[in-house]
Scaffold this motif. Sequence first.
Motif, PDB file in Angstrom:
ATOM      1  N   ILE A 164     -15.095  19.226  17.466  1.00 46.53           N
ATOM      2  CA  ILE A 164     -15.255  18.477  18.702  1.00 46.53           C
ATOM      3  C   ILE A 164     -14.373  17.242  18.701  1.00 46.53           C
ATOM      4  O   ILE A 164     -14.227  16.556  17.687  1.00 46.53           O
ATOM      5  CB  ILE A 164     -16.737  18.063  18.914  1.00 46.53           C
ATOM      6  N   LYS A 165     -13.762  16.995  19.847  1.00 46.58           N
ATOM      7  CA  LYS A 165     -12.994  15.760  20.045  1.00 46.58           C
ATOM      8  C   LYS A 165     -13.831  14.834  20.910  1.00 46.58           C
ATOM      9  O   LYS A 165     -14.222  15.196  22.009  1.00 46.58           O
ATOM     10  CB  LYS A 165     -11.651  16.070  20.723  1.00 46.58           C
ATOM     11  N   ASP A 166     -14.109  13.667  20.360  1.00 44.56           N
ATOM     12  CA  ASP A 166     -14.984  12.720  21.034  1.00 44.56           C
ATOM     13  C   ASP A 166     -14.358  11.332  20.953  1.00 44.56           C
ATOM     14  O   ASP A 166     -13.972  10.894  19.861  1.00 44.56           O
ATOM     15  CB  ASP A 166     -16.368  12.721  20.381  1.00 44.56           C
ATOM     16  N   PRO A 167     -14.252  10.617  22.078  1.00 43.64           N
ATOM     17  CA  PRO A 167     -13.632   9.283  22.039  1.00 43.64           C
ATOM     18  C   PRO A 167     -14.312   8.326  21.070  1.00 43.64           C
ATOM     19  O   PRO A 167     -13.673   7.420  20.539  1.00 43.64           O
ATOM     20  CB  PRO A 167     -13.784   8.794  23.484  1.00 43.64           C
ATOM     21  N   ALA A 168     -15.608   8.530  20.824  1.00 42.13           N
ATOM     22  CA  ALA A 168     -16.342   7.586  19.974  1.00 42.13           C
ATOM     23  C   ALA A 168     -15.989   7.727  18.502  1.00 42.13           C
ATOM     24  O   ALA A 168     -16.029   6.751  17.751  1.00 42.13           O
ATOM     25  CB  ALA A 168     -17.839   7.778  20.167  1.00 42.13           C
ATOM     26  N   ILE A 169     -15.660   8.946  18.058  1.00 40.84           N
ATOM     27  CA  ILE A 169     -15.422   9.145  16.626  1.00 40.84           C
ATOM     28  C   ILE A 169     -14.095   9.824  16.332  1.00 40.84           C
ATOM     29  O   ILE A 169     -13.668   9.863  15.170  1.00 40.84           O
ATOM     30  CB  ILE A 169     -16.556   9.980  15.994  1.00 40.84           C
ATOM     31  N   GLY A 170     -13.414  10.379  17.334  1.00 39.41           N
ATOM     32  CA  GLY A 170     -12.145  11.058  17.102  1.00 39.41           C
ATOM     33  C   GLY A 170     -12.327  12.572  17.095  1.00 39.41           C
ATOM     34  O   GLY A 170     -13.063  13.130  17.907  1.00 39.41           O
ATOM     35  N   HIS A 171     -11.656  13.241  16.168  1.00 39.88           N
ATOM     36  CA  HIS A 171     -11.709  14.703  16.072  1.00 39.88           C
ATOM     37  C   HIS A 171     -12.552  15.070  14.849  1.00 39.88           C
ATOM     38  O   HIS A 171     -12.107  14.930  13.705  1.00 39.88           O
ATOM     39  CB  HIS A 171     -10.288  15.276  15.933  1.00 39.88           C
ATOM     40  N   ASN A 172     -13.764  15.524  15.085  1.00 38.12           N
ATOM     41  CA  ASN A 172     -14.695  15.835  14.008  1.00 38.12           C
ATOM     42  C   ASN A 172     -14.759  17.338  13.780  1.00 38.12           C
ATOM     43  O   ASN A 172     -15.176  18.088  14.661  1.00 38.12           O
ATOM     44  CB  ASN A 172     -16.091  15.299  14.340  1.00 38.12           C
ATOM     45  N   ARG A 173     -14.366  17.762  12.593  1.00 32.20           N
ATOM     46  CA  ARG A 173     -14.430  19.177  12.209  1.00 32.20           C
ATOM     47  C   ARG A 173     -15.244  19.277  10.919  1.00 32.20           C
ATOM     48  O   ARG A 173     -14.876  18.703   9.899  1.00 32.20           O
ATOM     49  CB  ARG A 173     -13.037  19.764  12.002  1.00 32.20           C
ATOM     50  N   GLU A 174     -16.359  19.990  10.993  1.00 35.02           N
ATOM     51  CA  GLU A 174     -17.249  20.107   9.838  1.00 35.02           C
ATOM     52  C   GLU A 174     -17.708  21.544   9.638  1.00 35.02           C
ATOM     53  O   GLU A 174     -17.826  22.307  10.592  1.00 35.02           O
ATOM     54  CB  GLU A 174     -18.505  19.234  10.030  1.00 35.02           C
ATOM     55  N   LEU A 175     -17.977  21.881   8.390  1.00 33.93           N
ATOM     56  CA  LEU A 175     -18.751  23.069   8.054  1.00 33.93           C
ATOM     57  C   LEU A 175     -20.104  22.550   7.589  1.00 33.93           C
ATOM     58  O   LEU A 175     -20.229  21.945   6.520  1.00 33.93           O
ATOM     59  CB  LEU A 175     -18.067  23.884   6.954  1.00 33.93           C
ATOM     60  N   LYS A 176     -21.127  22.771   8.410  1.00 39.99           N
ATOM     61  CA  LYS A 176     -22.439  22.196   8.166  1.00 39.99           C
ATOM     62  C   LYS A 176     -23.411  23.220   7.579  1.00 39.99           C
ATOM     63  O   LYS A 176     -23.348  24.406   7.902  1.00 39.99           O
ATOM     64  CB  LYS A 176     -23.043  21.668   9.478  1.00 39.99           C
ATOM     65  N   LYS A 177     -24.316  22.697   6.779  1.00 33.88           N
ATOM     66  CA  LYS A 177     -25.476  23.453   6.373  1.00 33.88           C
ATOM     67  C   LYS A 177     -26.674  22.792   7.037  1.00 33.88           C
ATOM     68  O   LYS A 177     -26.818  21.566   6.988  1.00 33.88           O
ATOM     69  CB  LYS A 177     -25.630  23.449   4.855  1.00 33.88           C
ATOM     70  N   PRO A 288     -19.685  16.293  25.971  1.00 26.26           N
ATOM     71  CA  PRO A 288     -19.505  15.218  26.955  1.00 26.26           C
ATOM     72  C   PRO A 288     -18.090  15.112  27.515  1.00 26.26           C
ATOM     73  O   PRO A 288     -17.902  14.649  28.629  1.00 26.26           O
ATOM     74  CB  PRO A 288     -19.874  13.956  26.151  1.00 26.26           C
ATOM     75  N   ASN A 289     -17.081  15.560  26.756  1.00 21.68           N
ATOM     76  CA  ASN A 289     -15.703  15.503  27.256  1.00 21.68           C
ATOM     77  C   ASN A 289     -15.360  16.672  28.173  1.00 21.68           C
ATOM     78  O   ASN A 289     -14.231  16.777  28.667  1.00 21.68           O
ATOM     79  CB  ASN A 289     -14.710  15.439  26.094  1.00 21.68           C
ATOM     80  N   GLY A 290     -16.341  17.570  28.416  1.00 23.03           N
ATOM     81  CA  GLY A 290     -16.124  18.700  29.321  1.00 23.03           C
ATOM     82  C   GLY A 290     -15.769  20.002  28.642  1.00 23.03           C
ATOM     83  O   GLY A 290     -15.789  21.062  29.289  1.00 23.03           O
ATOM     84  N   ASP A 291     -15.458  19.959  27.339  1.00 20.28           N
ATOM     85  CA  ASP A 291     -15.128  21.192  26.615  1.00 20.28           C
ATOM     86  C   ASP A 291     -16.384  22.032  26.396  1.00 20.28           C
ATOM     87  O   ASP A 291     -17.476  21.500  26.192  1.00 20.28           O
ATOM     88  CB  ASP A 291     -14.499  20.867  25.252  1.00 20.28           C
ATOM     89  N   LEU A 292     -16.214  23.339  26.424  1.00 16.07           N
ATOM     90  CA  LEU A 292     -17.326  24.248  26.167  1.00 16.07           C
ATOM     91  C   LEU A 292     -17.555  24.394  24.665  1.00 16.07           C
ATOM     92  O   LEU A 292     -16.605  24.400  23.880  1.00 16.07           O
ATOM     93  CB  LEU A 292     -17.040  25.625  26.775  1.00 16.07           C
ATOM     94  N   ASN A 293     -18.806  24.508  24.277  1.00 11.79           N
ATOM     95  CA  ASN A 293     -19.166  24.763  22.882  1.00 11.79           C
ATOM     96  C   ASN A 293     -19.475  26.245  22.753  1.00 11.79           C
ATOM     97  O   ASN A 293     -20.545  26.694  23.176  1.00 11.79           O
ATOM     98  CB  ASN A 293     -20.370  23.921  22.487  1.00 11.79           C
ATOM     99  N   PRO A 294     -18.592  27.021  22.161  1.00  6.39           N
ATOM    100  CA  PRO A 294     -18.796  28.475  22.120  1.00  6.39           C
ATOM    101  C   PRO A 294     -19.949  28.902  21.223  1.00  6.39           C
ATOM    102  O   PRO A 294     -20.397  30.051  21.295  1.00  6.39           O
ATOM    103  CB  PRO A 294     -17.461  28.996  21.575  1.00  6.39           C
ATOM    104  N   ASN A 295     -20.432  28.004  20.373  1.00  3.97           N
ATOM    105  CA  ASN A 295     -21.475  28.370  19.406  1.00  3.97           C
ATOM    106  C   ASN A 295     -22.867  27.876  19.776  1.00  3.97           C
ATOM    107  O   ASN A 295     -23.826  28.116  19.031  1.00  3.97           O
ATOM    108  CB  ASN A 295     -21.104  27.811  18.023  1.00  3.97           C
ATOM    109  N   ALA A 296     -23.010  27.185  20.900  1.00  2.00           N
ATOM    110  CA  ALA A 296     -24.277  26.516  21.216  1.00  2.00           C
ATOM    111  C   ALA A 296     -25.453  27.495  21.261  1.00  2.00           C
ATOM    112  O   ALA A 296     -26.496  27.250  20.651  1.00  2.00           O
ATOM    113  CB  ALA A 296     -24.160  25.771  22.537  1.00  2.00           C
ATOM    114  N   GLU A 297     -25.318  28.598  21.991  1.00  2.00           N
ATOM    115  CA  GLU A 297     -26.432  29.537  22.118  1.00  2.00           C
ATOM    116  C   GLU A 297     -26.760  30.189  20.777  1.00  2.00           C
ATOM    117  O   GLU A 297     -27.931  30.334  20.412  1.00  2.00           O
ATOM    118  CB  GLU A 297     -26.106  30.594  23.172  1.00  2.00           C
ATOM    119  N   LYS A 298     -25.730  30.569  20.029  1.00  2.00           N
ATOM    120  CA  LYS A 298     -25.954  31.208  18.734  1.00  2.00           C
ATOM    121  C   LYS A 298     -26.658  30.257  17.774  1.00  2.00           C
ATOM    122  O   LYS A 298     -27.603  30.652  17.076  1.00  2.00           O
ATOM    123  CB  LYS A 298     -24.615  31.652  18.145  1.00  2.00           C
TER     124      LYS A 298
END
Length: 327
Positions: A164-177, A288-298
Amino acid sequence: LVPSNDFKGLVELYPNEFSGSIRHLIGHGLHVLDKLLQQTDSHAISLERSSTTQPKQEMLDVVDENNNVIGQIGKDDAHKTGAQHRGVTILLVAPDGSVVFQRRAPNKKTFWDRLDVSVAGHVKSGSTYDETAQAELDEESPIPISYSRLRPVEVDGGYFKVDIKDPAIGHNRELKKVYVALLDEEEVQQIRKMDAEKRHFWQGYTPHSGGKFTESQMRTIEQKARELRPGFDSLDFADREKVLADAQAYFEVAGYELMSMGQAMRRYERNPKEFADAFYSLFGGVFPNGDLNPNAEKYTAAIQRAIRNQVGKNPVQREDFPTDKKV
């Protein structure tokens, strides 16, 4: 040596430990103290001031798409460059299946006064997901919870992926558990009691980034320090500072709300700015920036399955997302 930015608070908390001349300087403003420091030739003070202006970054492991470590990077730089790193999210679940959401303090530098997941954090370089989960529980959980109570959430690919690209934090890319932990009713009541205390502490405070504590709040923090450490007033200066830091950390969360994931999703859809990034980076259908989150439902479906497995039933059937689309 004490950084000038911290000096005024120390004088306010412990006026009897400073001379009248120092209190007089503080009364005329920190600019007087800054001027004095600038005129001092002490090399140690110079180093101290430079270290406060350029804080050392927390180091993270950079990982590839298969979660193999390929390097290290500072946390701030990771968000500036979009370097992929690791993180954890923990959802505390009440017996009825509702999730504990924390409200970030109104003076946080980012996402102030917004709702967020129960517990979250970055995996530091050299650490593991499970080690980080326990460390974050110790630091952020409203009640003591051992790692043995956590249940990892299963998802295709093994990890929850954030991009996700967010003005508050920049470009956040994570592999989360992501983990869930089931609470009992007594623990839920403890959290509700803490919620009332924290809401009272922040009542009437105007939310703004990096805001300072009021004089009344500082007195409450000192009172909380006495609760945390019996005999607080007899401690030496350094130990009192440590306890005061713990007391301040207690109020970094402004309160708690319990709601189902379905309720949270609909609130997010109505007002995305009510939630912080640890929530919407995983579960927000539209960022919030208008981009779709393709993983939200999953990802939301995976969380719902994990919650149902924990409570032994479907506790939030009428609130389920994505099958319930009502707003």
